[in-house]
Scaffold this motif. Sequence first.
Motif, PDB file in Angstrom:
ATOM      1  N   GLU A  45     -12.728  37.228  91.057  1.00  0.00           N
ATOM      2  CA  GLU A  45     -13.121  36.759  89.736  1.00  0.00           C
ATOM      3  C   GLU A  45     -13.156  35.238  89.664  1.00  0.00           C
ATOM      4  O   GLU A  45     -12.422  34.543  90.375  1.00  0.00           O
ATOM      5  CB  GLU A  45     -12.177  37.300  88.658  1.00  0.00           C
ATOM      6  N   LEU A  58     -16.220  24.181  84.058  1.00  0.00           N
ATOM      7  CA  LEU A  58     -16.202  25.481  83.383  1.00  0.00           C
ATOM      8  C   LEU A  58     -14.884  26.159  83.722  1.00  0.00           C
ATOM      9  O   LEU A  58     -14.382  26.002  84.838  1.00  0.00           O
ATOM     10  CB  LEU A  58     -17.349  26.369  83.851  1.00  0.00           C
ATOM     11  N   TYR A  59     -14.364  26.938  82.762  1.00  0.00           N
ATOM     12  CA  TYR A  59     -13.116  27.660  83.009  1.00  0.00           C
ATOM     13  C   TYR A  59     -13.231  29.094  82.500  1.00  0.00           C
ATOM     14  O   TYR A  59     -13.885  29.364  81.486  1.00  0.00           O
ATOM     15  CB  TYR A  59     -11.947  26.991  82.298  1.00  0.00           C
ATOM     16  N   GLU A  60     -12.562  29.969  83.203  1.00  0.00           N
ATOM     17  CA  GLU A  60     -12.388  31.335  82.707  1.00  0.00           C
ATOM     18  C   GLU A  60     -11.441  31.264  81.524  1.00  0.00           C
ATOM     19  O   GLU A  60     -10.510  30.447  81.504  1.00  0.00           O
ATOM     20  CB  GLU A  60     -11.833  32.195  83.830  1.00  0.00           C
ATOM     21  N   ASP A  61     -11.673  32.097  80.518  1.00  0.00           N
ATOM     22  CA  ASP A  61     -10.927  31.966  79.262  1.00  0.00           C
ATOM     23  C   ASP A  61      -9.414  32.035  79.446  1.00  0.00           C
ATOM     24  O   ASP A  61      -8.669  31.307  78.782  1.00  0.00           O
ATOM     25  CB  ASP A  61     -11.371  33.046  78.275  1.00  0.00           C
ATOM     26  N   SER A  62      -8.936  32.882  80.334  1.00  0.00           N
ATOM     27  CA  SER A  62      -7.488  33.077  80.464  1.00  0.00           C
ATOM     28  C   SER A  62      -6.765  31.888  81.078  1.00  0.00           C
ATOM     29  O   SER A  62      -5.536  31.816  81.013  1.00  0.00           O
ATOM     30  CB  SER A  62      -7.198  34.340  81.279  1.00  0.00           C
ATOM     31  N   LYS A  64      -7.941  28.551  80.517  1.00  0.00           N
ATOM     32  CA  LYS A  64      -8.228  27.341  79.741  1.00  0.00           C
ATOM     33  C   LYS A  64      -6.949  26.765  79.154  1.00  0.00           C
ATOM     34  O   LYS A  64      -6.128  27.488  78.593  1.00  0.00           O
ATOM     35  CB  LYS A  64      -9.212  27.658  78.620  1.00  0.00           C
ATOM     36  N   SER A 105     -23.790  27.480  83.203  1.00  0.00           N
ATOM     37  CA  SER A 105     -22.835  28.578  83.072  1.00  0.00           C
ATOM     38  C   SER A 105     -22.974  29.627  84.166  1.00  0.00           C
ATOM     39  O   SER A 105     -22.051  30.418  84.381  1.00  0.00           O
ATOM     40  CB  SER A 105     -22.984  29.236  81.705  1.00  0.00           C
ATOM     41  N   ARG A 108     -20.406  30.607  87.132  1.00  0.00           N
ATOM     42  CA  ARG A 108     -19.347  31.618  87.117  1.00  0.00           C
ATOM     43  C   ARG A 108     -19.598  32.769  88.094  1.00  0.00           C
ATOM     44  O   ARG A 108     -18.692  33.563  88.367  1.00  0.00           O
ATOM     45  CB  ARG A 108     -19.227  32.227  85.713  1.00  0.00           C
TER      46      ARG A 108
END
Length: 126
Positions: A45, A58-62, A64, A105, A108
């Motif tokens: 992931e 960019l960051y994965e939400d979990s 950030k 984006s 990702r």
Amino acid sequence: VQLQASGGGLVQAGGSLRVSCAASGRTLSDYNMAWFRQAPGKEREFVAAISWSGSSTLYEDSVKGRFAISRDNAKNILYLQMNGLKPEDTAVYYCAARAGSYFDSRARAVFRYDYWGQGTLVTVSS
């Protein structure tokens, strides 16, 4: 380009760790870069990505607010600073590179990366 990840280890929940990815063979500034992770039994992931210049991330939400991706093109090194680690962050962390300057984006997506490091294991104990 060859990528070598390092810096993984065992850390307690709430602790910090910085993993690094050293590039050789080509200059790092030719590539957009990213970190991915893979926990046992799960798919790889996205964690974070950074443009070739370092100006966009960019960051994965979990992650950030807890993780920070950065790069030093002069030293050919990519970093991931991880703070506030949680047991669910336990995984093998992989660095990845994609040639080119365009960054959006779609960074990702696993399939967009052409080069991968061997991974470094991060274990977070509760």
